[in-house]
Design a protein around this motif. Structure first.
Motif, PDB file in Angstrom:
ATOM      1  N   GLN A  64       0.827  -1.212   0.000  1.00 38.34           N
ATOM      2  CA  GLN A  64       0.000   0.000   0.000  1.00 38.34           C
ATOM      3  C   GLN A  64       0.859   1.259   0.000  1.00 38.34           C
ATOM      4  N   ALA A  65       2.044   1.189   0.599  1.00 36.38           N
ATOM      5  CA  ALA A  65       2.938   2.352   0.578  1.00 36.38           C
ATOM      6  C   ALA A  65       3.347   2.671  -0.847  1.00 36.38           C
ATOM      7  N   GLN A  66       3.632   1.635  -1.663  1.00 35.41           N
ATOM      8  CA  GLN A  66       3.981   1.877  -3.067  1.00 35.41           C
ATOM      9  C   GLN A  66       2.789   2.468  -3.808  1.00 35.41           C
ATOM     10  N   GLU A  67       1.589   1.902  -3.570  1.00 37.41           N
ATOM     11  CA  GLU A  67       0.400   2.437  -4.232  1.00 37.41           C
ATOM     12  C   GLU A  67       0.114   3.864  -3.772  1.00 37.41           C
ATOM     13  N   SER A  68       0.362   4.131  -2.485  1.00 37.09           N
ATOM     14  CA  SER A  68       0.092   5.471  -1.955  1.00 37.09           C
ATOM     15  C   SER A  68       0.998   6.510  -2.596  1.00 37.09           C
ATOM     16  N   VAL A  69       2.290   6.186  -2.793  1.00 39.93           N
ATOM     17  CA  VAL A  69       3.214   7.128  -3.438  1.00 39.93           C
ATOM     18  C   VAL A  69       2.731   7.431  -4.852  1.00 39.93           C
ATOM     19  N   ALA A  70       2.332   6.357  -5.596  1.00 38.19           N
ATOM     20  CA  ALA A  70       1.835   6.562  -6.957  1.00 38.19           C
ATOM     21  C   ALA A  70       0.552   7.395  -6.947  1.00 38.19           C
ATOM     22  N   HIS A  71      -0.342   7.123  -5.948  1.00 39.23           N
ATOM     23  CA  HIS A  71      -1.592   7.895  -5.866  1.00 39.23           C
ATOM     24  C   HIS A  71      -1.305   9.353  -5.537  1.00 39.23           C
ATOM     25  N   ASP A  72      -0.304   9.576  -4.635  1.00 35.70           N
ATOM     26  CA  ASP A  72       0.082  10.960  -4.320  1.00 35.70           C
ATOM     27  C   ASP A  72       0.529  11.686  -5.579  1.00 35.70           C
ATOM     28  N   GLN A  73       1.326  10.995  -6.410  1.00 33.86           N
ATOM     29  CA  GLN A  73       1.816  11.625  -7.641  1.00 33.86           C
ATOM     30  C   GLN A  73       0.654  12.004  -8.559  1.00 33.86           C
ATOM     31  N   GLU A  74      -0.352  11.117  -8.657  1.00 35.85           N
ATOM     32  CA  GLU A  74      -1.432  11.367  -9.602  1.00 35.85           C
ATOM     33  C   GLU A  74      -2.218  12.632  -9.272  1.00 35.85           C
TER      34      GLU A  74
ATOM     35  N   PRO B  72      10.698  26.078 -13.500  1.00 34.14           N
ATOM     36  CA  PRO B  72      11.196  25.474 -12.256  1.00 34.14           C
ATOM     37  C   PRO B  72      10.356  25.849 -11.045  1.00 34.14           C
ATOM     38  N   GLU B  73       9.864  27.097 -10.985  1.00 29.77           N
ATOM     39  CA  GLU B  73       9.051  27.489  -9.831  1.00 29.77           C
ATOM     40  C   GLU B  73       7.762  26.700  -9.792  1.00 29.77           C
ATOM     41  N   TRP B  74       7.134  26.520 -10.941  1.00 34.87           N
ATOM     42  CA  TRP B  74       5.875  25.755 -10.987  1.00 34.87           C
ATOM     43  C   TRP B  74       6.126  24.306 -10.591  1.00 34.87           C
ATOM     44  N   MET B  75       7.210  23.722 -11.163  1.00 35.22           N
ATOM     45  CA  MET B  75       7.479  22.313 -10.855  1.00 35.22           C
ATOM     46  C   MET B  75       7.816  22.150  -9.377  1.00 35.22           C
ATOM     47  N   ASP B  76       8.522  23.112  -8.800  1.00 37.47           N
ATOM     48  CA  ASP B  76       8.863  22.992  -7.388  1.00 37.47           C
ATOM     49  C   ASP B  76       7.620  23.102  -6.520  1.00 37.47           C
ATOM     50  N   ALA B  77       6.720  24.019  -6.888  1.00 36.53           N
ATOM     51  CA  ALA B  77       5.516  24.240  -6.090  1.00 36.53           C
ATOM     52  C   ALA B  77       4.528  23.097  -6.205  1.00 36.53           C
ATOM     53  N   ASN B  78       4.529  22.372  -7.308  1.00 38.37           N
ATOM     54  CA  ASN B  78       3.502  21.351  -7.531  1.00 38.37           C
ATOM     55  C   ASN B  78       4.044  19.928  -7.602  1.00 38.37           C
ATOM     56  N   LEU B  79       5.317  19.765  -7.998  1.00 39.39           N
ATOM     57  CA  LEU B  79       5.842  18.410  -8.202  1.00 39.39           C
ATOM     58  C   LEU B  79       7.035  18.098  -7.305  1.00 39.39           C
ATOM     59  N   GLY B  80       7.527  19.077  -6.589  1.00 39.55           N
ATOM     60  CA  GLY B  80       8.712  18.844  -5.781  1.00 39.55           C
ATOM     61  C   GLY B  80       8.487  19.152  -4.318  1.00 39.55           C
ATOM     62  N   ALA B  81       8.647  20.419  -3.927  1.00 42.91           N
ATOM     63  CA  ALA B  81       8.545  20.791  -2.525  1.00 42.91           C
ATOM     64  C   ALA B  81       7.184  20.445  -1.951  1.00 42.91           C
ATOM     65  N   TRP B  82       6.137  20.605  -2.759  1.00 43.89           N
ATOM     66  CA  TRP B  82       4.792  20.301  -2.239  1.00 43.89           C
ATOM     67  C   TRP B  82       4.648  18.808  -1.944  1.00 43.89           C
ATOM     68  N   MET B  83       5.178  17.957  -2.819  1.00 46.10           N
ATOM     69  CA  MET B  83       5.131  16.511  -2.589  1.00 46.10           C
ATOM     70  C   MET B  83       5.885  16.155  -1.298  1.00 46.10           C
ATOM     71  N   HIS B  84       6.971  16.898  -1.033  1.00 47.42           N
ATOM     72  CA  HIS B  84       7.766  16.622   0.166  1.00 47.42           C
ATOM     73  C   HIS B  84       7.031  17.048   1.427  1.00 47.42           C
ATOM     74  N   THR B  85       6.483  18.263   1.422  1.00 47.90           N
ATOM     75  CA  THR B  85       5.838  18.770   2.633  1.00 47.90           C
ATOM     76  C   THR B  85       4.479  18.141   2.878  1.00 47.90           C
ATOM     77  N   TYR B  86       3.732  17.866   1.834  1.00 45.76           N
ATOM     78  CA  TYR B  86       2.358  17.375   2.019  1.00 45.76           C
ATOM     79  C   TYR B  86       2.308  15.859   2.160  1.00 45.76           C
ATOM     80  N   PHE B  87       3.078  15.155   1.337  1.00 45.85           N
ATOM     81  CA  PHE B  87       2.994  13.695   1.350  1.00 45.85           C
ATOM     82  C   PHE B  87       4.206  13.034   2.011  1.00 45.85           C
TER      83      PHE B  87
END
Length: 738
Positions: free
Chosen positions: A58-68, A85-100
């Protein structure tokens, strides 16, 4: 002697059998207890091991679900392709780190070259950061691209299906790591990509950091730790971590809960007591074992519930809803009643997420689900299949009127404001409906047609419901065909042409400017009207490519026409792009056209831009020297205050008012005069569109209109014909001068 004999007899005949029986009973009880203890421990360890495997899966599925949540998104495609880079950091990088809690994120282009890297809590140089993990990631990306190429385009970019991805376990930076690779695909299905050439998002989740703490606290794995080797003590349990290729990644080791051993340690002193209390001890033992078993069964039930339900709202997930709908359709064959499938989508939900944040969006989704549960019956099905998308199956429906009533109640319920953290949030809901067996007998058909009906409900103004009709399917297919052919046309150079309609001075009838118009000559359908393909271009994002082509071609042509003005229409979609002024400046520089000759025509819909991007772009364009005209004036809300804030240079009177000039009982004349006076009072020029009669021309001249445009003077012509008109006009001017 007799007393000794009696004692001996008592010992042999009575005491010894009793003692032997007691010892045998004690031995039997002890054997049973020891066996029960061993068996309980074994069952407990096996169940904990199964639970650990499920947690890892489920952890693997959860990471994939977080990405989606961010990769299945039209904006994500644009963000990664523009390499923002700012958009990718805000939505695909730093946000993934802080939220998920993801430990790393990478964005790879079509050639698997990294364009963005986030690792160890910060943005890092993409190339060096990715080179450290490329050996583990590239085999996964290669497999994913092969899988994507074998899938049908619909299944990759469909609006309501999860995107394909691939996960594996590997060792990264000295950590056992979940590596998940997801393609960046369209959530609306409107942005088409060649399968296998999508940008890829790579997420890393270490298994020896916060994952251990979270798993230990949530599932009560006492002493949970990670080890590179299976160096377990006799009292520890071990679950190996293996990659899909069978390569060892490490081991998760913990102190398993041993209910049998716990009981035995508790019962050991009791075994030394009298045999008379053995029955009570056994009863107590059984009761303790039963309690432990109940606890484990409850944990398993919770795990099964999490696997079948949406964790945010508690309603069934996509799998649960699909299985339930299949069962309903199978059972419906025995009755003559209908089953209604509703596809629901919140209106303006993305705006809530963008402005108030994802936590507020999550709470909105949760409250929305609560309102739905209060409306539908207990025997009906409800599932959350996407971010703000829900499906409902109404069972035992006796009439379409009942379904309409449910839809109206849902729309009314959602129309009431949501109170979240002191914010009164107003959203709406659009609903598409299909009915079994009227519109199909399979889940796939019913969901597809409900989705088509949802599309039409949104097209009708949102906050509405629509029941599927055969005409809807045909319209959707026609729209897709237009979109497909338009993409092909924009890739070529011969189908999209630019015509020019002259603008004439109302006083001198001389050409003062031209308006560039996009026309599409389809190889089999012939000429396709702008009304048929411009809306499609705007909805699919193709309008920016189309507008770029028209503007570039028009500026190139206008260089040879002297100082006349060139008017070009601008879609509100283009004007909402913060980079639009830069694109115009680049085209002007490339073609050599004087910015003061260019006049961009915008519509009144730009005045409703809540973010202020349109107004900022208009200001930037005016600083370049480009003129701004407000097209179709009078057909929108025509706010004078907003008109003044935009500081436009010209008002174009819509042809719907011009055509009514001279008609008895029509108020169009008064409206036209009022518009012209408004323009004169604010120092703006005016152009009247759609002038087709001399009477209209004379009326506009008397009213003080500056320029006229319409079939009375000239229809749209190509570049060569326009050059001839201008040349003829110059010759007439020279003849009069001589």
């Amino acid at each position: 002697m007799a007393e000794v004999s009696m004692v001996r007899h008592f010992l042999i005949k009575t005491a010894l059998p009793i003692i032997l029986a007691a010892l045998a009973a004690a031995a039997l009880v002890s054997a049973v207890l020891f066996w029960s203890s061993f068996r309980a421990d074994r069952i407990s360890i096996d169940r904990q091991t199964s639970l650990m495997r499920l947690v890892i899966s489920q952890a693997q599925e959860s990471v994939a679900h977080d990405q989606e949540s961010a990769t299945v998104w039209d904006d994500a495609i644009r963000g990664v392709k523009e390499n923002d880079p700012e958009w990718m950091d805000a939505n695909l990088g730093a946000w993934m780190h802080t939220y998920f809690g993801h430990d790393g994120a990478f964005v790879l282009d079509q050639a698997d070259v990294p364009t963005y890297a986030f690792i160890d809590g910060k943005v890092s140089p993409a190339g060096p950061a990715f080179s450290d993990i490329s050996a583990q990631v590239l085999p996964l990306t290669a497999q994913l691209r092969r899988d994507l190429k074998t899938l049908d385009g619909e299944s990759i970019t469909g609006e309501h299906t999860p995107s394909p991805g691939i996960t594996d376990l590997a060792i990264v930076h000295g950590h056992p790591t979940i590596i998940s690779v997801e393609p960046v695909v369209s959530d609306s299905g409107e942005i088409r990509q060649e399968p296998g050439t999508e940008y890829l998002h790579v997420a890393l989740r270490y298994l020896d950091g916060t994952f251990l703490d979270d798993t230990r606290d949530e599932y009560l794995f006492d002493g949970l730790r990670f080890s590179w080797t299976s160096d377990t003590a006799s009292h520890e349990a071990d679950e190996p971590l293996m990659s899909k290729a069978g390569q060892p990644v490490g081991h998760l080791i913990w102190l398993p809960f041993r209910p049998g051993s716990a009981v035995m340690s508790f019962m050991a002193p009791v075994l030394g007591l009298l045999f008379l209390i053995t029955a009570a001890v056994l009863a107590f033992l059984i009761m303790r074992l039963h309690k432990r078993s109940v606890t484990l069964q409850a944990s398993e039930a919770e795990v099964r519930h999490l696997a079948l339900h949406d964790t945010l709202t508690g309603v069934g997930n996509r799998l649960t809803f699909n299985n339930g709908l299949d069962d309903l359709l199978l059972g419906r064959e025995k009755t003559d009643q209908l089953i209604a499938v509703l596809y629901l989508d919140l209106d303006r939900f993305k705006h809530v997420n963008d402005t108030l944040g994802h936590p507020t969006g999550d709470e909105l989704i949760r409250q929305f689900a609560e309102r739905l549960n209060k409306i539908i019956r207990s025997r009906d099905l409800i599932g959350r299949v996407g971010g703000d998308e829900f499906t409902i199956a109404l069972t035992n429906v006796e009439s379409v009127k009942f379904v309409e009533g449910v839809c109206e109640r849902i729309i009314d319920a959602v129309s009431q404001p949501f109170n979240i953290d002191g914010n009164h949030i107003n959203v709406g809901v659009s609903i598409g409906v299909s009915l079994a067996p009227l519109h199909g007998s399979t889940r796939t058909d019913l969901l597809r047609k409900a989705d088509i009906a949802l599309y039409h409900a949104k097209g009708g103004g949102r906050g509405r419901y629509a029941i599927f009709g055969q005409a809807m399917d045909a319209l959707v297919q026609e729209r897709r065909a237009v979109e497909h052919d338009l993409r092909i046309a924009l890739e070529g150079n011969d189908e999209i042409v630019v015509l020019f309609q002259p603008l004439y001075s109302a006083g001198t009838r001389r050409i003062t400017g031209v308006e560039a118009l996009a026309r599409w000559h389809h190889p089999t359908r012939g000429w396709i009207t702008p009304d048929a393909f411009i809306p499609v271009a705007e909805d699919t994002g193709l309008v920016e490519q189309l507008g770029d082509r028209v503007l570039r071609a028009a500026c190139q042509a206008a260089r040879g026409w002297g100082a006349i003005k060139l008017a070009v229409n601008v879609s509100v979609v283009e004007l909402r792009n913060p980079l639009y002024p830069m694109k115009v400046a680049n085209i002007l520089m490339a073609t050599g056209l004087n910015p003061h000759q260019l006049e961009l025509e915008v519509t009144e819909s730009t005045l409703t831009d809540e973010n202020g991007i349109c107004a900022a772009n208009i200001e930037a364009l005016r600083e370049l020297g480009v003129l701004i005209a407000l097209d179709d004036f009078g057909t929108g809300f025509s706010s004078l205050s907003r008109l003044q804030s935009l500081a436009v240079d010209r008002i174009k009177v819509d042809k719907s008012f011009v055509q009514g000039l001279g008609t008895p009982g029509s108020s169009d004349a008064a409206i036209v005069e009022a518009i012209i006076k408004l323009a004169q009072a604010t120092g703006l020029k005016t152009t009247a569109e759609g002038v087709e009669t001399i009477e209209q021309e004379e009326h506009l001249q008397r009213a003080g209109c500056d320029d006229l445009q319409g079939f009375l003077m000239s229809k749209p012509v190509n570049e060569v014909e326009l050059s001839k008109l201008l040349q003829s006009q110059d010759e007439q001017k020279r003849e009069k001068a001589s």
